[in-house]
Each structure stands twice: as structure tokens, then as C-alpha cells.
Design a protein around this motif. Structure first.
Motif, PDB file in Angstrom:
ATOM      1  N   MET A 173     -24.555 124.075  91.402  1.00 25.78           N
ATOM      2  CA  MET A 173     -25.663 123.138  91.533  1.00 25.78           C
ATOM      3  C   MET A 173     -25.620 122.500  92.922  1.00 25.78           C
ATOM      4  O   MET A 173     -24.573 122.052  93.376  1.00 25.78           O
ATOM      5  N   GLU A 174     -26.767 122.461  93.586  1.00 29.54           N
ATOM      6  CA  GLU A 174     -26.818 121.919  94.937  1.00 29.54           C
ATOM      7  C   GLU A 174     -26.754 120.389  94.915  1.00 29.54           C
ATOM      8  O   GLU A 174     -27.059 119.739  93.911  1.00 29.54           O
ATOM      9  N   ASP A 175     -26.362 119.826  96.062  1.00 27.75           N
ATOM     10  CA  ASP A 175     -26.146 118.379  96.145  1.00 27.75           C
ATOM     11  C   ASP A 175     -27.405 117.589  95.786  1.00 27.75           C
ATOM     12  O   ASP A 175     -27.328 116.551  95.136  1.00 27.75           O
ATOM     13  N   TRP A 176     -28.572 118.074  96.218  1.00 35.36           N
ATOM     14  CA  TRP A 176     -29.797 117.322  95.965  1.00 35.36           C
ATOM     15  C   TRP A 176     -30.050 117.168  94.466  1.00 35.36           C
ATOM     16  O   TRP A 176     -30.532 116.131  94.014  1.00 35.36           O
ATOM     17  N   GLU A 177     -29.656 118.191  93.699  1.00 34.21           N
ATOM     18  CA  GLU A 177     -29.903 118.116  92.257  1.00 34.21           C
ATOM     19  C   GLU A 177     -28.899 117.189  91.569  1.00 34.21           C
ATOM     20  O   GLU A 177     -29.260 116.437  90.664  1.00 34.21           O
ATOM     21  N   PHE A 178     -27.635 117.237  91.993  1.00 32.18           N
ATOM     22  CA  PHE A 178     -26.668 116.258  91.483  1.00 32.18           C
ATOM     23  C   PHE A 178     -27.190 114.838  91.699  1.00 32.18           C
ATOM     24  O   PHE A 178     -27.170 114.002  90.797  1.00 32.18           O
ATOM     25  N   PHE A 179     -27.666 114.596  92.916  1.00 29.75           N
ATOM     26  CA  PHE A 179     -28.147 113.259  93.275  1.00 29.75           C
ATOM     27  C   PHE A 179     -29.361 112.868  92.427  1.00 29.75           C
ATOM     28  O   PHE A 179     -29.431 111.756  91.890  1.00 29.75           O
ATOM     29  N   LEU A 180     -30.313 113.783  92.298  1.00 28.42           N
ATOM     30  CA  LEU A 180     -31.544 113.469  91.589  1.00 28.42           C
ATOM     31  C   LEU A 180     -31.286 113.269  90.094  1.00 28.42           C
ATOM     32  O   LEU A 180     -31.859 112.362  89.461  1.00 28.42           O
ATOM     33  N   ARG A 181     -30.414 114.069  89.507  1.00 24.30           N
ATOM     34  CA  ARG A 181     -30.074 113.898  88.091  1.00 24.30           C
ATOM     35  C   ARG A 181     -29.441 112.520  87.853  1.00 24.30           C
ATOM     36  O   ARG A 181     -29.765 111.842  86.871  1.00 24.30           O
ATOM     37  N   LYS A 182     -28.559 112.099  88.713  1.00 25.30           N
ATOM     38  CA  LYS A 182     -27.935 110.783  88.549  1.00 25.30           C
ATOM     39  C   LYS A 182     -28.944 109.659  88.774  1.00 25.30           C
ATOM     40  O   LYS A 182     -28.885 108.614  88.111  1.00 25.30           O
ATOM     41  N   ALA A 183     -29.879 109.869  89.704  1.00 23.63           N
ATOM     42  CA  ALA A 183     -30.910 108.858  89.952  1.00 23.63           C
ATOM     43  C   ALA A 183     -31.818 108.700  88.734  1.00 23.63           C
ATOM     44  O   ALA A 183     -32.219 107.578  88.383  1.00 23.63           O
ATOM     45  N   ILE A 184     -32.140 109.803  88.076  1.00 22.20           N
ATOM     46  CA  ILE A 184     -32.933 109.751  86.847  1.00 22.20           C
ATOM     47  C   ILE A 184     -32.193 108.948  85.786  1.00 22.20           C
ATOM     48  O   ILE A 184     -32.765 108.084  85.110  1.00 22.20           O
ATOM     49  N   PHE A 185     -30.928 109.242  85.636  1.00 27.89           N
ATOM     50  CA  PHE A 185     -30.091 108.569  84.650  1.00 27.89           C
ATOM     51  C   PHE A 185     -30.022 107.063  84.925  1.00 27.89           C
ATOM     52  O   PHE A 185     -30.150 106.234  84.015  1.00 27.89           O
ATOM     53  N   THR A 186     -29.850 106.698  86.186  1.00 26.47           N
ATOM     54  CA  THR A 186     -29.788 105.278  86.565  1.00 26.47           C
ATOM     55  C   THR A 186     -31.093 104.565  86.236  1.00 26.47           C
ATOM     56  O   THR A 186     -31.095 103.458  85.684  1.00 26.47           O
ATOM     57  N   ASP A 187     -32.219 105.193  86.577  1.00 24.08           N
ATOM     58  CA  ASP A 187     -33.521 104.598  86.261  1.00 24.08           C
ATOM     59  C   ASP A 187     -33.685 104.394  84.760  1.00 24.08           C
ATOM     60  O   ASP A 187     -34.178 103.359  84.302  1.00 24.08           O
ATOM     61  N   PHE A 188     -33.275 105.381  83.980  1.00 21.97           N
ATOM     62  CA  PHE A 188     -33.402 105.274  82.524  1.00 21.97           C
ATOM     63  C   PHE A 188     -32.587 104.105  81.987  1.00 21.97           C
ATOM     64  O   PHE A 188     -33.074 103.315  81.173  1.00 21.97           O
ATOM     65  N   LEU A 189     -31.346 103.979  82.433  1.00 19.01           N
ATOM     66  CA  LEU A 189     -30.485 102.904  81.947  1.00 19.01           C
ATOM     67  C   LEU A 189     -31.000 101.524  82.343  1.00 19.01           C
ATOM     68  O   LEU A 189     -30.766 100.540  81.628  1.00 19.01           O
ATOM     69  N   ARG A 190     -31.709 101.439  83.448  1.00 18.35           N
ATOM     70  CA  ARG A 190     -32.235 100.160  83.922  1.00 18.35           C
ATOM     71  C   ARG A 190     -33.666  99.910  83.444  1.00 18.35           C
ATOM     72  O   ARG A 190     -34.346  99.023  83.951  1.00 18.35           O
ATOM     73  N   ASP A 191     -34.088 100.705  82.446  1.00 19.37           N
ATOM     74  CA  ASP A 191     -35.419 100.561  81.849  1.00 19.37           C
ATOM     75  C   ASP A 191     -36.552 100.809  82.840  1.00 19.37           C
ATOM     76  O   ASP A 191     -37.673 100.326  82.642  1.00 19.37           O
ATOM     77  N   ARG A 192     -36.257 101.560  83.884  1.00 18.08           N
ATOM     78  CA  ARG A 192     -37.310 101.976  84.816  1.00 18.08           C
ATOM     79  C   ARG A 192     -37.788 103.366  84.383  1.00 18.08           C
ATOM     80  O   ARG A 192     -37.599 104.361  85.082  1.00 18.08           O
ATOM     81  N   HIS A 193     -38.372 103.406  83.197  1.00 19.16           N
ATOM     82  CA  HIS A 193     -38.674 104.693  82.588  1.00 19.16           C
ATOM     83  C   HIS A 193     -39.759 105.463  83.330  1.00 19.16           C
ATOM     84  O   HIS A 193     -39.712 106.699  83.383  1.00 19.16           O
ATOM     85  N   GLN A 194     -40.715 104.777  83.926  1.00 22.11           N
ATOM     86  CA  GLN A 194     -41.746 105.462  84.696  1.00 22.11           C
ATOM     87  C   GLN A 194     -41.142 106.129  85.925  1.00 22.11           C
ATOM     88  O   GLN A 194     -41.484 107.270  86.268  1.00 22.11           O
ATOM     89  N   ASP A 195     -40.221 105.425  86.588  1.00 22.84           N
ATOM     90  CA  ASP A 195     -39.531 106.017  87.741  1.00 22.84           C
ATOM     91  C   ASP A 195     -38.719 107.234  87.311  1.00 22.84           C
ATOM     92  O   ASP A 195     -38.681 108.256  88.020  1.00 22.84           O
ATOM     93  N   ALA A 196     -38.062 107.126  86.162  1.00 23.69           N
ATOM     94  CA  ALA A 196     -37.278 108.251  85.648  1.00 23.69           C
ATOM     95  C   ALA A 196     -38.176 109.450  85.356  1.00 23.69           C
ATOM     96  O   ALA A 196     -37.834 110.597  85.693  1.00 23.69           O
ATOM     97  N   GLN A 197     -39.344 109.179  84.759  1.00 21.02           N
ATOM     98  CA  GLN A 197     -40.280 110.261  84.456  1.00 21.02           C
ATOM     99  C   GLN A 197     -40.763 110.952  85.729  1.00 21.02           C
ATOM    100  O   GLN A 197     -40.866 112.189  85.789  1.00 21.02           O
ATOM    101  N   GLU A 198     -41.061 110.175  86.750  1.00 22.47           N
ATOM    102  CA  GLU A 198     -41.533 110.756  88.003  1.00 22.47           C
ATOM    103  C   GLU A 198     -40.451 111.613  88.657  1.00 22.47           C
ATOM    104  O   GLU A 198     -40.739 112.693  89.185  1.00 22.47           O
ATOM    105  N   LYS A 199     -39.210 111.146  88.607  1.00 24.88           N
ATOM    106  CA  LYS A 199     -38.100 111.925  89.188  1.00 24.88           C
ATOM    107  C   LYS A 199     -37.844 113.192  88.379  1.00 24.88           C
ATOM    108  O   LYS A 199     -37.503 114.246  88.943  1.00 24.88           O
ATOM    109  N   MET A 200     -37.985 113.118  87.048  1.00 29.46           N
ATOM    110  CA  MET A 200     -37.817 114.317  86.234  1.00 29.46           C
ATOM    111  C   MET A 200     -38.874 115.354  86.573  1.00 29.46           C
ATOM    112  O   MET A 200     -38.576 116.553  86.671  1.00 29.46           O
ATOM    113  N   SER A 201     -40.112 114.905  86.756  1.00 29.78           N
ATOM    114  CA  SER A 201     -41.179 115.828  87.126  1.00 29.78           C
ATOM    115  C   SER A 201     -40.898 116.449  88.492  1.00 29.78           C
ATOM    116  O   SER A 201     -41.108 117.656  88.694  1.00 29.78           O
ATOM    117  N   GLU A 202     -40.396 115.641  89.419  1.00 32.21           N
ATOM    118  CA  GLU A 202     -40.033 116.164  90.743  1.00 32.21           C
ATOM    119  C   GLU A 202     -38.951 117.226  90.628  1.00 32.21           C
ATOM    120  O   GLU A 202     -39.024 118.294  91.254  1.00 32.21           O
TER     121      GLU A 202
END
Length: 219
Positions: A1-30
């Protein structure tokens, strides 16, 4: 797995835990659009039980305690997981989860899966791959970590998970309906002239699902 995907997966997870669900959804789509244009895949054996699930538009969920992981035992006992990937061309996945190439890979539109998750009050997230040891996995953060974290040794699976929590349930597994695959890739080692495969073809014709036979190896 490339570095950008490790980073983006963790960013999605962080947004979800902080109740930033719209941000998480946008990152998942990206993430999913960048990976494959918006598809999730599920490798399965080609047998009568799996074909019947397809006929009904059902997805099977295993109880979370069947998966390796830490976390609250009661939470894991009342949680159910269904696993997907964003990688169609993994020979390891064909071998491990699709009967050594004799099975099939179900292809779903990501947007359809998001709607399915919303309708059934499910959590849909990409798995994060992290070797950090967490001494105590408690509360919301701990529970999500226990469901959605795996070792970096398994990062080549590019896994996503649907998670359902049902505190009133005692079921060994769950079946939820409401989403059909758009395409089914049949493995290159599958026996095509069987009743099961012919039934799958009939269902695909009936449900307007494209059926693709994986190119057979020359060796």
C-alpha cells in the motif's frame, strides 16, 4: 500500500472518530475514486449458499468475535462485520477467499454500498493498518479501533468493512438485504458447466448483473 493511501485511510478514521462524518465521507469518495473509479469487491466461493444470497440481494455478516482483535468482548459479541476490498486483481485474495480461483468476486458500486449502509444504520469504513499496540481499547475510540484496525502485514488486502452493532442480538451471523452487485467476476479455475454456475448465470440475466469470466492463465 502506498504512503498516500495509508495517510488517507487514517485521516478518514480520524474524521469519523471526531464526528466529522461529512469530511470522512468526502475522503472515502476521494480514496475509492482514485483507486478504481468507485468500486468495492467481495471475494466469495461459488456455491449454492452464495448464489442464493445474490438472488435475494443479501449480504452476510459474521459476528466480530470470529475476527482477530482486541477490544470490549461484549461489544465484539454484539457486532457484525462484512468485509470488502478495493482491489480486483489480487491473486492472493482470489486464492484465499474465492476458493483458490474457483470462486467469484462480486463488484459493487461504492455509492450503492453507502446508501445500503445508511439505510441499515451500518458503519462503512476502510480498514486502517497500524502496528501500534493499544494497552486498553475502551469507549468509542477503542471499539472502532478493534473493528477497523489490522496489522500492516495484511495491508495488501486493501480491506473495507461494514459494521453493524446490535445490542439485542444473539445471532451467530446476520443477513441484510438491499444491495445487488453490478458485476460478478467468475474465477479462472471455476467449473462453468455446473448447475450452480448455470443458476448464477440465470440470476445475472434476471437481475441485470454483468457476468464476466476471468481470463484463464496459459500456464
Amino acid at each position: 500500500m502506498e504512503d498516500w493511501e495509508f495517510f488517507l485511510r487514517k485521516a478518514i478514521f480520524t474524521d469519523f472518530l471526531r464526528d466529522r462524518h461529512q469530511d470522512a465521507q468526502e475522503k472515502m469518495s476521494e480514496l475509492i475514486l482514485r483507486k478504481n473509479g468507485g468500486k468495492l469487491y467481495r471475494y466469495r466461493p461459488l456455491d449454492d449458499a452464495e448464489v442464493e444470497l445474490i438472488r435475494s440481494g443479501n449480504i452476510y455478516f459474521c459476528r466480530a468475535v470470529r475476527f482477530e482483535g482486541a477490544g470490549d468482548v461484549v461489544m465484539r459479541f454484539k457486532s457484525y462485520l462484512s468485509c470488502f476490498t478495493d482491489d480486483l486483481k489480487s491473486e492472493a485474495m482470489w486464492y484465499k477467499y474465492a476458493d483458490q480461483g474457483a470462486g467469484m468476486c462480486l463488484e459493487y458500486n461504492f455509492e450503492d454500498m453507502q446508501k445500503f449502509a445508511e439505510a441499515n444504520k451500518l458503519v462503512l469504513l476502510p480498514v486502517i493498518y497500524d502496528d501500534e499496540e493499544h494497552e486498553e481499547l475502551t469507549g468509542m475510540v477503542g471499539n472502532v479501533l478493534s473493528m477497523m484496525t489490522k496489522s500492516t502485514d495484511e495491508a495488501a488486502e486493501f480491506e473495507w468493512r461494514l459494521w453493524k452493532y446490535d445490542k439485542a442480538s444473539h445471532d451467530i451471523g446476520k443477513v441484510l438485504s438491499g444491495v445487488l452487485p453490478k458485476r460478478i467476476h467468475v474465477g479462472d479455475m471455476a467449473s462453468l458447466d455446473t448447475g450452480t454456475c448455470r443458476e448464477l448465470e440465470s440470476i445475472c440475466n434476471e437481475r441485470n448483473i454483468e457476468m464476466v469470466i476471468k481470463e484463464r492463465s496459459l500456464f
